[in-house]
Write a protein that holds these residues in place. Structure first.
Motif, mmCIF file in Angstrom:
data_model
loop_
_atom_site.group_PDB
_atom_site.id
_atom_site.type_symbol
_atom_site.label_atom_id
_atom_site.label_comp_id
_atom_site.label_asym_id
_atom_site.label_seq_id
_atom_site.Cartn_x
_atom_site.Cartn_y
_atom_site.Cartn_z
ATOM 1 N N VAL A 193 72.590 43.235 26.619
ATOM 2 C CA VAL A 193 71.783 43.591 25.456
ATOM 3 C C VAL A 193 70.451 44.169 25.919
ATOM 4 O O VAL A 193 69.806 43.640 26.822
ATOM 5 C CB VAL A 193 71.551 42.350 24.556
ATOM 6 C CG1 VAL A 193 70.622 42.693 23.392
ATOM 7 C CG2 VAL A 193 72.876 41.829 24.034
ATOM 8 N N GLY A 194 70.037 45.265 25.292
ATOM 9 C CA GLY A 194 68.802 45.947 25.665
ATOM 10 C C GLY A 194 69.027 47.054 26.665
ATOM 11 O O GLY A 194 68.145 47.897 26.862
ATOM 12 N N ILE A 195 70.220 47.054 27.307
ATOM 13 C CA ILE A 195 70.555 48.108 28.276
ATOM 14 C C ILE A 195 71.824 48.835 27.833
ATOM 15 O O ILE A 195 71.818 50.037 27.595
ATOM 16 C CB ILE A 195 70.723 47.531 29.697
ATOM 17 C CG1 ILE A 195 69.397 46.911 30.182
ATOM 18 C CG2 ILE A 195 71.210 48.612 30.663
ATOM 19 C CD1 ILE A 195 69.494 46.252 31.524
ATOM 20 N N ASP A 196 72.940 48.081 27.720
ATOM 21 C CA ASP A 196 74.198 48.697 27.292
ATOM 22 C C ASP A 196 74.257 48.887 25.778
ATOM 23 O O ASP A 196 74.946 49.778 25.287
ATOM 24 C CB ASP A 196 75.379 47.830 27.733
ATOM 25 C CG ASP A 196 75.433 47.677 29.241
ATOM 26 O OD1 ASP A 196 75.099 48.648 29.930
ATOM 27 O OD2 ASP A 196 75.799 46.587 29.713
ATOM 28 N N ILE A 197 73.568 48.051 25.074
ATOM 29 C CA ILE A 197 73.562 48.120 23.617
ATOM 30 C C ILE A 197 72.260 47.502 23.107
ATOM 31 O O ILE A 197 71.755 46.530 23.688
ATOM 32 C CB ILE A 197 74.779 47.378 23.013
ATOM 33 C CG1 ILE A 197 74.833 47.571 21.489
ATOM 34 C CG2 ILE A 197 74.753 45.902 23.379
ATOM 35 C CD1 ILE A 197 76.102 47.023 20.840
ATOM 36 N N ALA A 198 71.722 48.103 22.065
ATOM 37 C CA ALA A 198 70.520 47.539 21.420
ATOM 38 C C ALA A 198 70.966 46.671 20.243
ATOM 39 O O ALA A 198 71.878 47.039 19.513
ATOM 40 C CB ALA A 198 69.605 48.649 20.924
ATOM 41 N N ILE A 199 70.328 45.505 20.091
ATOM 42 C CA ILE A 199 70.627 44.605 18.967
ATOM 43 C C ILE A 199 69.297 44.194 18.332
ATOM 44 O O ILE A 199 68.348 43.833 19.037
ATOM 45 C CB ILE A 199 71.414 43.368 19.423
ATOM 46 C CG1 ILE A 199 72.809 43.769 19.905
ATOM 47 C CG2 ILE A 199 71.531 42.344 18.283
ATOM 48 C CD1 ILE A 199 73.646 42.613 20.415
#
Length: 782
Positions: A232-238
């Motif tokens: 999270v924060g690199i591969d995908i933002a949540i």
């Protein structure tokens, strides 16, 4: 002198086991204590979603609907105003109930929380959901350049969810991003959204950001991404919404929107008190504040940038620290905290920050200041996580300030980093200790809960003492007072059927401090909806203090038995939920015990009648009228007697069946069918002789019992077949009369179950019937 009226406010809460709702209840609790107002929570708790979350399946028997009965008990409470946390209620009310729920309480002054009032009949308090969500989504698009999104939305029918969803649509439209309903999955604001998260991840593997309608669902998204190896924060933002207490401690810290449920609860009490004083209804929209952290892809450096941060101010420590204290207070205390409490908190914070963090002498001062704060009375009003956040941010900004100086002082920077570590370790240790103490206490107190059931179970022969025992442990479990009300008779409440609240209840027992009083059945004080002002479900305390109490339904399965009202802090709600379920289950057992005793009395009254009838039955013939064989009853009695008298010997049981009786009846008439049955019975009796027992146990079914082995049984079957063959050759009947038979053998013994042996013989018969003729008509055979 006329005394000031103390108002009583009822609070209707739905999803009481969610973090957001618990914060709301804490705000109401502290406001009531501060403002000297009585509060009664009417509580709905819904566990089926959490059951499914943990066990991956629906509960077989979901009785969460029983909790919705709690809201009708406000008629017993004589409340001056209502706070309706509609945002938590509408998740669980069905469509029909949603339409009528608010109308049921239109005669009471009321405050709606998390819902807008369009009628002008209620004060409403709602967060600025639209602009909060708009800001966070716009940040993802404008500042990060993301173009591929999915949205984990809240439930249909919920105002918060609807406004946040609209904001997502509007940002996408504003920036020309393709976004439709297929990219939305709907949750219920709980952690039970594993399926929805994975559906979005599978369907849109190229998504750059998942926007979540609240932090609890975002936490589930974190877990599912981690299971897939996504960072999270690199591969995908949540992103989330609410800024609940754990948002800052998630890995990475969650980008979210601050919606302070504690403040909203506090404001709701203020609004209700204003309505009680005759002031007009009004609407409050609570501003939303964006909290940028690493989960959206921001770096810590980005999160520090703030035009009002301390590194833009003069390099004067006292001025810097004093100015920051005000900002600090806003985060660690609620907005409506009274001025005395704020002043004390400010003093403690200044004692921590008065010595410049850039010099070594500040180390000891920080240690003393923090310890004083932790030991003080106001520590229970301060969020440890918020305190950790503001000091982390303060020291980080001070480091930035030093790095911007023309001449960098390495020692000052080193001391600041050491102070940050010291503050972080001390505050974190305080948080961990608090959580450890809480869970340790909860664990110890949980051991008391089964003892309540045990005590009630041991005293079911004494109803008055049983009710007293239900409340014995509650003072030790931090209940200032508790009240146990029961119905005259239990009430069945089935799913999808309308609930009719009883007009009367009876106080079975109450606990005030260490004192416990229970009443005999004919002496119980009555409370009634007809005269709620005279008989209220909570009485004001003798010491003059206000109360904050929680009402829990007592039920087991479909049966409602009454209510438990306990004066507790909302932090103890989970424990008292368990207690209410225990008491409800014990009341079910007590009901069953009473029904069993009533049944026993009736059975004893019938025993004599049954005994007399049995004497008459003994005169009834044990033989079958048509065949002269034993009937089923006679056969079983004689077989049991043979087994008892021949223990250790081998016994053969033969099962026989007249072939094609229905065909005989249908083709030649029932007289011929009766003839065939009589002939088969005569054949069996002649072959077996006096040593055996022959019984007709069904229409065309016969049983034979005789001492012997399997060879003896086969000889009997063969002899019967021969006799039937002789008869059929010489008979002028137009049909064959034949028996199919099978046998088995057993050793006579005590405890032998004849029915089981008959089943074995029946299986052998089943195999024999496969060899019977296809028809009994002789003309067809020829």
């Amino acid at each position: 002198m006329r005394m000031k009226k103390r108002y009583t406010i009822g609070v209707m809460i739905g999803n009481a086991n969610s973090p957001h709702t618990m914060d709301l209840m804490q705000g109401i609790f502290h406001a009531a204590r501060s403002m000297d107002i009585n509060v009664l929570f009417f509580l709905g708790i819904h566990s089926s979603y959490y059951y499914k979350s943990y066990f991956g399946e629906d509960t077989e028997d979901d009785y969460d609907y029983q909790f919705n009965a709690a809201y009708d008990y406000q008629a017993f409470a004589d409340v001056d105003a209502l706070i309706i946390a509609y945002g938590s209620l509408c998740i669980f009310l069905d469509e029909k109930e949603r339409e009528t729920f608010l109308d049921r309480y239109k005669d009471k002054p009321r405050v709606l929380v998390e819902e807008r009032d369009c009628s002008g009949t209620s004060t409403s308090i709602i967060a600025d959901n639209y602009h909060g969500m708009y800001g966070i989504v716009e940040h993802l698009v404008r500042d990060h350049g993301y173009r591929s999104f999915t949205y984990l939305a809240g439930p249909h029918g919920n105002t918060d969810a609807r406004e946040r969803r609209q904001a997502v649509y509007d940002v996408m439209k504003e920036y020309g991003i393709s976004f439709d309903e297929s990219r939305i999955a709907y949750g219920d604001f709980s952690s039970c959204v594993k399926e929805q998260v994975n559906r979005l991840l599978d369907r849109f593997p190229d998504m750059e950001a998942m926007i979540c309608a609240n932090d609890v669902m975002a936490e589930t998204a974190y877990r599912e991404c981690a299971r897939r190896g996504m960072i999270v924060g690199i591969d995908i933002a949540i992103t989330g919404y609410d800024d609940w207490e754990l948002a800052e401690t998630m890995n990475p810290p969650l980008t979210t929107v601050l919606q302070n449920a504690f403040d909203m609860g506090y404001m709701a009490v203020i609004g209700a008190a204003e309505l009680c004083k005759g002031k007009k209804c009004h609407s409050v929209v609570v501003p939303a504040k964006l909290r940028l952290r690493e989960s959206c892809g921001c770096s810590m450096q980005t999160c520090w940038q703030d035009p009002n941060s301390v590194h833009t101010q003069k390099n004067v420590w006292k001025w810097i620290s004093e100015s920051y204290i005000e900002e600090c207070l806003e985060e660690i205390l609620v907005e409506n905290t009274d001025i005395v409490l704020k002043y004390k908190a400010k003093e403690y914070l200044w004692s921590i920050m008065e010595v410049d963090f850039r010099i070594p002498e500040s180390e000891e001062n920080i240690k003393r200041g923090l310890q004083k704060l932790f030991d003080s009375e106001i520590s229970k009003y301060i969020s440890g996580v918020s305190l950790l956040k503001v000091f982390d941010r303060f020291t980080d900004e001070c480091v930035q300030m030093e790095l911007q100086r023309k001449e960098i002082h390495k020692e000052a920077i080193s001391n600041l980093l050491l102070r940050k570590r010291q503050l972080h370790d001390k505050i974190l240790a305080y948080i961990i200790k608090g959580e450890k103490d809480y869970f340790s206490t909860f664990q110890q107190e949980s051991w008391f809960v089964p003892l309540i059931s045990k005590d009630m179970l041991c005293h079911m022969d004494d109803e008055q003492e049983m009710y007293r025992r239900a409340l014995v442990k509650l003072h030790a479990l931090k209940a200032e007072a508790s009240y146990l009300y029961i119905f005259k008779e239990p009430i069945a409440h089935f799913r999808n059927e309308e609930w009719h609240c009883p007009e009367r209840m009876y106080l079975a027992a109450y606990q005030s401090g260490e004192q416990i009083i229970s009443f005999k059945e004919d002496e119980r004080p009555e409370v009634s909806t007809i005269c709620a002002g005279r008989g209220m479900i909570v009485t004001r305390k003798r010491n003059g203090r206000n109360y904050v109490a929680t009402l829990l339904c007592l039920f087991s399965g479909e049966m409602q038995y009454g209510i438990l009202v306990a004066e507790i802090n909302p932090s103890n709600l989970a424990l008292f939920y368990l207690i209410s379920r225990q008491i409800g289950n014990m009341l079910r057992m007590y009901q069953m015990s009473r029904e069993q005793k009533d049944m026993q009395w009736k059975l004893e009254a019938l025993v004599q009648e049954i005994r007399e009838k049995n004497e008459v039955l003994n005169f009834i013939s044990e033989s079958d009228a048509l065949t002269g064989c034993m009937n089923r009853r006679g056969f079983m009695e004689k077989t049991l007697q043979m087994n008892k008298e021949n223990e250790g010997k081998e016994m053969v049981i033969l099962f026989a069946d007249l072939d094609h009786l229905k065909e005989i009846n249908d083709s030649f008439g029932h007289i011929e069918g009766d003839f065939s049955i009589r002939h088969c019975a005569q054949t069996l009796k002649s072959v077996v002789g006096k040593e055996g027992i022959v019984g007709r146990i069904g229409g065309d079914e016969f049983c034979v019992v005789i001492l012997g082995n399997m060879e003896d049984g086969q000889r009997i079957i063969e002899k019967v077949r021969e006799e039937n063959e002789i008869f059929n050759r010489s008979s002028d009947k137009e049909y064959y009369v034949e028996l199919s038979a099978g046998c088995t053998s057993v050793i006579c013994r005590n405890g032998l179950v004849i029915a089981d042996v008959l089943k074995e013989a029946d299986r052998a018969l089943y195999e024999a019937k496969k060899l019977r003729r296809k028809t009994v008509k002789k003309d067809l055979e020829s």
